[in-house]
Design a protein around this motif. Structure first.
Motif, PDB file in Angstrom:
ATOM      1  N   THR A   1      -3.394   1.812 -11.249  1.00  0.00           N
ATOM      2  CA  THR A   1      -4.116   2.974 -11.764  1.00  0.00           C
ATOM      3  C   THR A   1      -3.143   4.103 -12.089  1.00  0.00           C
ATOM      4  OG1 THR A   1      -5.779   2.396 -10.150  1.00  0.00           O
ATOM      5  CG2 THR A   1      -6.036   4.526 -11.246  1.00  0.00           C
TER       6      THR A   1
ATOM      7  N   GLY B   1       0.820  -1.197   0.000  1.00  0.00           N
ATOM      8  CA  GLY B   1       0.000   0.000   0.000  1.00  0.00           C
ATOM      9  C   GLY B   1       0.858   1.252   0.000  1.00  0.00           C
ATOM     10  N   LEU B   2       2.113   1.051  -0.266  1.00  0.00           N
ATOM     11  CA  LEU B   2       3.024   2.188  -0.256  1.00  0.00           C
ATOM     12  C   LEU B   2       3.510   2.464  -1.655  1.00  0.00           C
ATOM     13  CD1 LEU B   2       5.263   1.245   2.758  1.00  0.00           C
ATOM     14  CD2 LEU B   2       3.286   2.742   2.703  1.00  0.00           C
ATOM     15  N   LEU B   3       3.698   3.712  -1.942  1.00  0.00           N
ATOM     16  CA  LEU B   3       4.327   4.004  -3.215  1.00  0.00           C
ATOM     17  C   LEU B   3       5.680   4.631  -2.947  1.00  0.00           C
ATOM     18  CD1 LEU B   3       2.452   7.061  -4.598  1.00  0.00           C
ATOM     19  CD2 LEU B   3       1.350   5.520  -3.016  1.00  0.00           C
TER      20      LEU B   3
ATOM     21  N   ASN C   1       2.234   4.505  -8.340  1.00  0.00           N
ATOM     22  CA  ASN C   1       0.810   4.780  -8.502  1.00  0.00           C
ATOM     23  C   ASN C   1       0.610   6.206  -8.989  1.00  0.00           C
ATOM     24  OD1 ASN C   1      -1.755   3.817  -8.395  1.00  0.00           O
ATOM     25  ND2 ASN C   1      -2.056   4.188  -6.227  1.00  0.00           N
TER      26      ASN C   1
HETATM   27  C1  LIG Z   1      -3.490   3.701  -6.356  1.00  0.00           C
HETATM   28  O1  LIG Z   1      -4.489   4.528  -6.867  1.00  0.00           O
HETATM   29  C2  LIG Z   1      -5.782   3.969  -6.737  1.00  0.00           C
HETATM   30  C3  LIG Z   1      -6.754   4.889  -7.452  1.00  0.00           C
HETATM   31  O2  LIG Z   1      -6.439   6.233  -7.234  1.00  0.00           O
HETATM   32  C4  LIG Z   1      -6.118   3.778  -5.264  1.00  0.00           C
HETATM   33  O3  LIG Z   1      -7.383   3.187  -5.125  1.00  0.00           O
HETATM   34  C5  LIG Z   1      -5.061   2.884  -4.633  1.00  0.00           C
HETATM   35  O4  LIG Z   1      -5.277   2.784  -3.246  1.00  0.00           O
HETATM   36  C6  LIG Z   1      -3.683   3.442  -4.862  1.00  0.00           C
HETATM   37  N1  LIG Z   1      -2.683   2.515  -4.416  1.00  0.00           N
HETATM   38  C7  LIG Z   1      -1.682   2.886  -3.652  1.00  0.00           C
HETATM   39  C8  LIG Z   1      -0.700   1.816  -3.401  1.00  0.00           C
HETATM   40  O5  LIG Z   1      -1.559   4.017  -3.205  1.00  0.00           O
END
Ligand SMILES: *[C@@H]1O[C@H](CO)[C@@H](O)[C@H](O)[C@H]1NC(C)=O
Ligand SMILES: *[C@@H]1O[C@H](CO)[C@@H](O)[C@H](O)[C@H]1NC(C)=O
Ligand SMILES: *[C@@H]1O[C@H](CO)[C@@H](O)[C@H](O)[C@H]1NC(C)=O
Ligand SMILES: *[C@@H]1O[C@H](CO)[C@@H](O)[C@H](O)[C@H]1NC(C)=O
Length: 484
Positions: free
Chosen positions: A176, A131-133, A264
């Motif tokens: 995304t 969940g990390l970018l 992301n």
């Molecule tokens: C990436 O973007 C999507 C849509 O904006 C979001 O739902 C998702 O949580 C994001 N993932 C991360 C890893 O931040």
């Protein structure tokens, strides 16, 4: 799925670390003091964008606009839930955590024998997305790819080599992104490479792997980043358009069919490292391995990334020698850092502390990392200079934070880097603090656990400086205040 099973375990060879020998250099020029006095408001990002550059080519150089990923100048800004303008400490804690992941991955590339778990099974059993970018503290530029050219916003990264973007049909997965995903079938200039070509074989390195698609005998690449994120797809040729006059036919890039994790929002990555596959090497005929950039002081202004000599402030550039730390670190830009001063006073740290671990400069690392001994000395001197301010809680890896609420202006010590060839570079006032909010502004440096960790000059410390990379001339230069 023969496509993905081509990746085999890779055992990296051990390597010998070349230790840079630091020369003893003269004392830095003494000035009365270099304390910075700034308005607290100027440290905080604004909510509106004040762009300063637009992509263009002047008669000498090609200039692209550099935008902070989460600032108001970013195309990702509106849709993004998190915003630097809110001073949200969860958001900042996340950026800093991602920064730790990046530094760990750099260390693992350099220091350890790794069994790269880059197989189909490994790719599918990676830990659930963190969940990390990793790229969230980073900067991006927009380039054109294909015929007709499609605009893609890519994170620019001096710490990696391969340029890649997500590609349709996203055979396995795409995350995304803000712009439409690149579709090679709509481009007249897209070409797969054969897996028997020398160019395909050239891909192989510690972090980039190649293989052969069983269906079409075309070249397949795989690249994996430290936190388990990766991109796998077709290694291909395409037309790259930097500006209307700077167009590169047959640019080698990764057309990612399975992408996860890191970037992301942005469409991929622009690799500006030192290995053959990087943009710098692929455009060497035109730009002679010369580029420069300026990272803006806050996320509400823009900077620039310039290819070729003659862009921007060529005046007042101080150059220091570009080094290579080791064979395995050959894609990184090594510098001979030997000392740090705070308000012109040299820290009492032997230059060997810096030179034995070595130092790189990296556009993708946020916070500068130092050997433990050097960081301790820096922190002590900085705290001494800040003793009139109230300290506040630490955040993540930052342990020297101040509460500036109630102040209109604040003063803090100037910091300078000293290099083995006698060059001293003053950081910009914007390159010293990491500001979470007016009540939490932290010294933007961190220490490794011990003195063996690689020094990394991060992007906070590069803010507003014109960073000049003359790779052919084997030197890196710094010039003061070249962007807002
Ligand atoms: C990436 O973007 C999507 C849509 O904006 C979001 O739902 C998702 O949580 C994001 N993932 C991360 C890893 O931040
Ligand atoms: C490129 O190779 C992939 C297989 O790796 C294939 O699916 C695709 O159709 C090829 N594209 C072109 C334009 O040849
Ligand atoms: C990079 O290119 C140069 C010149 O073509 C060549 O000598 C060198 O071996 C290449 N390095 C790699 C890692 O392919
Ligand atoms: C910062 O200082 C202000 C004013 O002294 C105080 O109200 C606030 O609680 C402090 N904030 C933190 C995070 O220490």
């Amino acid at each position: 799925m023969g496509f993905f099973s081509v990746f085999v375990f890779l055992i990296l060879c051990s390597f010998e670390k070349d230790i840079a020998v630091a020369a003893i250099s003269p004392e830095p020029h003494l000035l009365p003091h270099t304390t910075h006095t700034v308005e607290v408001n100027s440290l905080l990002p604004a909510t509106t964008c004040n762009p300063s550059t637009k992509g263009h080519t002047n008669n000498k150089a090609t200039i692209l606009e550099v935008v902070h990923k989460h600032g108001p100048c970013s195309i990702f800004h509106k849709s993004s839930k998190t915003s630097t303008t809110k001073g949200d400490d969860k958001y900042h804690a996340q950026i800093l955590k991602q920064d730790e992941a990046r530094v760990n991955s750099i260390h693992s590339r350099l220091n350890y024998r790794i069994h790269h778990p880059f197989t189909q099974s490994a790719a599918t059993t990676l830990p659930a997305k963190s969940g990390l970018l990793l790229g969230s503290g980073n900067y991006f530029v927009t380039v054109g790819l294909g015929t007709p050219a499609k605009q893609l916003s890519l994170v620019f990264d001096t710490g990696s080599d391969l340029t890649w973007t997500q590609c349709r049909p996203c055979l396995r997965s795409c995350y995304t992104q803000s712009e439409p995903i690149f579709d090679p079938s709509l481009s007249a200039s897209y070409k797969n490479l054969s897996c028997t070509s020398a160019t395909c074989t050239k891909l192989s390195s510690a972090v980039i792997q190649h293989g052969c698609s069983s269906a079409s005998s075309s070249c397949v690449y795989g690249i994996r980043y430290g936190d388990g994120s990766f991109s796998i797809g077709d290694f291909a040729k395409e037309k790259l358009t930097l500006t209307s006059t700077d167009v590169f036919e047959g640019f080698l890039f990764g057309c990612g069919q399975e992408n996860e994790g890191l970037f992301n929002g942005s469409a991929g990555l622009l690799g500006l490292g030192r290995n053959n596959i990087s943009l710098v090497e692929q455009t060497a005929m035109k730009y002679n391995r010369f580029f420069s950039y300026c990272l803006p002081s806050t996320s509400s202004s823009t900077g620039h990334l310039t290819f070729g000599k003659g862009g921007g402030s060529a005046n007042g550039v101080k150059f220091t020698k570009l080094t290579t730390l080791s064979k395995r670190a050959s894609s990184f830009y090594g510098l001979g850092l030997t000392g740090i001063s705070v308000n012109r006073r040299q820290l009492p740290v032997a230059s060997s502390v810096f030179s034995s671990s070595g130092t790189i400069i990296d556009s993708g690392t946020v916070i500068t990392r130092l050997p433990a001994t050097a960081y301790r000395a820096l922190r002590d001197a900085f705290r001494e200079g800040m003793k009139n301010y109230k300290m506040t809680t630490s955040i993540s890896l930052l342990d020297t934070c101040y509460n500036f609420s109630g102040y209109k202006t604040v003063s803090y010590p100037g910091i300078a880097f000293r290099f083995g060839d006698g060059v001293t570079v003053d950081l910009d006032p914007a390159g010293i603090l990491y500001v979470v909010s007016s009540s939490q502004a932290c010294l933007a440096f961190a220490g490794h656990k011990d003195d063996t960790g690689l020094g990394i000059i991060g992007n906070v410390q590069q803010k507003r400086l014109e960073m000049v990379y003359d790779v052919a001339g084997k030197k890196v230069g710094f010039a003061p205040a070249s962007c807002p």
